[in-house]
Design a protein around this motif. Sequence first.
Motif, PDB file in Angstrom:
ATOM      1  N   LEU A 100      -4.115   6.622  -2.278  1.00 54.93           N
ATOM      2  CA  LEU A 100      -3.280   5.440  -2.111  1.00 54.93           C
ATOM      3  C   LEU A 100      -3.583   4.393  -3.173  1.00 54.93           C
ATOM      4  O   LEU A 100      -4.699   4.352  -3.711  1.00 54.93           O
ATOM      5  N   VAL A 101      -2.615   3.530  -3.431  1.00 55.21           N
ATOM      6  CA  VAL A 101      -2.835   2.389  -4.309  1.00 55.21           C
ATOM      7  C   VAL A 101      -2.355   1.121  -3.607  1.00 55.21           C
ATOM      8  O   VAL A 101      -1.504   1.163  -2.721  1.00 55.21           O
ATOM      9  N   ALA A 102      -2.943  -0.006  -4.019  1.00 52.46           N
ATOM     10  CA  ALA A 102      -2.512  -1.324  -3.566  1.00 52.46           C
ATOM     11  C   ALA A 102      -1.884  -2.023  -4.756  1.00 52.46           C
ATOM     12  O   ALA A 102      -2.491  -2.124  -5.824  1.00 52.46           O
ATOM     13  N   GLY A 145      -9.400  -4.204  -0.007  1.00 52.27           N
ATOM     14  CA  GLY A 145     -10.193  -3.027   0.333  1.00 52.27           C
ATOM     15  C   GLY A 145     -10.057  -2.657   1.795  1.00 52.27           C
ATOM     16  O   GLY A 145      -9.924  -1.484   2.141  1.00 52.27           O
ATOM     17  N   ARG A 146     -10.059  -3.660   2.645  1.00 54.68           N
ATOM     18  CA  ARG A 146      -9.915  -3.423   4.084  1.00 54.68           C
ATOM     19  C   ARG A 146      -8.546  -2.821   4.406  1.00 54.68           C
ATOM     20  O   ARG A 146      -8.433  -1.892   5.202  1.00 54.68           O
ATOM     21  N   LEU A 147      -7.502  -3.353   3.787  1.00 47.12           N
ATOM     22  CA  LEU A 147      -6.157  -2.819   4.021  1.00 47.12           C
ATOM     23  C   LEU A 147      -6.029  -1.380   3.514  1.00 47.12           C
ATOM     24  O   LEU A 147      -5.431  -0.528   4.179  1.00 47.12           O
ATOM     25  N   LEU A 165      -5.823   4.357   4.766  1.00 48.57           N
ATOM     26  CA  LEU A 165      -6.410   5.666   4.451  1.00 48.57           C
ATOM     27  C   LEU A 165      -6.878   6.357   5.725  1.00 48.57           C
ATOM     28  O   LEU A 165      -6.596   7.537   5.942  1.00 48.57           O
ATOM     29  N   MET A 166      -7.561   5.624   6.595  1.00 45.30           N
ATOM     30  CA  MET A 166      -8.032   6.200   7.857  1.00 45.30           C
ATOM     31  C   MET A 166      -6.859   6.682   8.703  1.00 45.30           C
ATOM     32  O   MET A 166      -6.916   7.776   9.279  1.00 45.30           O
ATOM     33  N   ALA A 167      -5.810   5.883   8.780  1.00 46.54           N
ATOM     34  CA  ALA A 167      -4.639   6.267   9.582  1.00 46.54           C
ATOM     35  C   ALA A 167      -4.005   7.544   9.042  1.00 46.54           C
ATOM     36  O   ALA A 167      -3.647   8.449   9.813  1.00 46.54           O
ATOM     37  N   GLN A 168      -3.900   7.640   7.730  1.00 48.25           N
ATOM     38  CA  GLN A 168      -3.290   8.837   7.146  1.00 48.25           C
ATOM     39  C   GLN A 168      -4.185  10.066   7.326  1.00 48.25           C
ATOM     40  O   GLN A 168      -3.684  11.169   7.560  1.00 48.25           O
ATOM     41  N   ILE A 191       0.885  -1.162   0.000  1.00 49.45           N
ATOM     42  CA  ILE A 191       0.000   0.000   0.000  1.00 49.45           C
ATOM     43  C   ILE A 191       0.922   1.211   0.000  1.00 49.45           C
ATOM     44  O   ILE A 191       1.765   1.344   0.892  1.00 49.45           O
ATOM     45  N   ARG A 192       0.756   2.074  -1.012  1.00 49.02           N
ATOM     46  CA  ARG A 192       1.669   3.213  -1.145  1.00 49.02           C
ATOM     47  C   ARG A 192       0.922   4.409  -1.727  1.00 49.02           C
ATOM     48  O   ARG A 192      -0.164   4.262  -2.288  1.00 49.02           O
TER      49      ARG A 192
END
Length: 180
Positions: free
Chosen positions: A59-61, A102-104, A109-112, A8-9
């Motif tokens: 973000l992208v996975a 999706g969960r990851l 996203l929430m953390a950022q 995830i970046r």
Amino acid sequence: MPPPSLLIRPSTPADLPAITAIYGWNVLNGTGTFELEAPDEADMARRRDDVLAKGLPWLVAERDGQLLGYAYANHFRPRRAYRFCLEDSIYLSADAAGQGIGRLLLAELMAQCEARGARQMLAVIGDSANTASIAVHRALGFEASGLIKSAGWKFGRWLDVVLMQRELGLGDGTAPADAG
């Protein structure tokens, strides 16, 4: 041989062809978005640039060089009073569903967003039958906060919008640092 790892970046301009393809597939095949025509790469670039210009994450996975999905946050509404309330958007490629990606993406996203001072995150989920998105949000602490019945018409049927919400950080327990 170990399973391929998922990265995830932050997104880059080089990701835009894959982002455009993922979103286009979702527009043409899914009810998670109420768009009816897939935007082109230039439009997706403008959307990404708008989010990043606000200091928000996109973000992208990625696994083995292949983009499997993306997520971003944007202000729920454009007025300044909403600046601590963000809406998440998550889209996966057709072959990435059911793998926990999706969960990851949502967790990161929430953390950022929390690190950037956001206090509330909203999910505005297209289609009340979109059980996968509802379940992912519920698993990460979102609670149902409303239902807008028959808000969209797509694929020959009416679609509801499910609203879910989760506090980030201190939530509404204290005033934000730049409450002025």
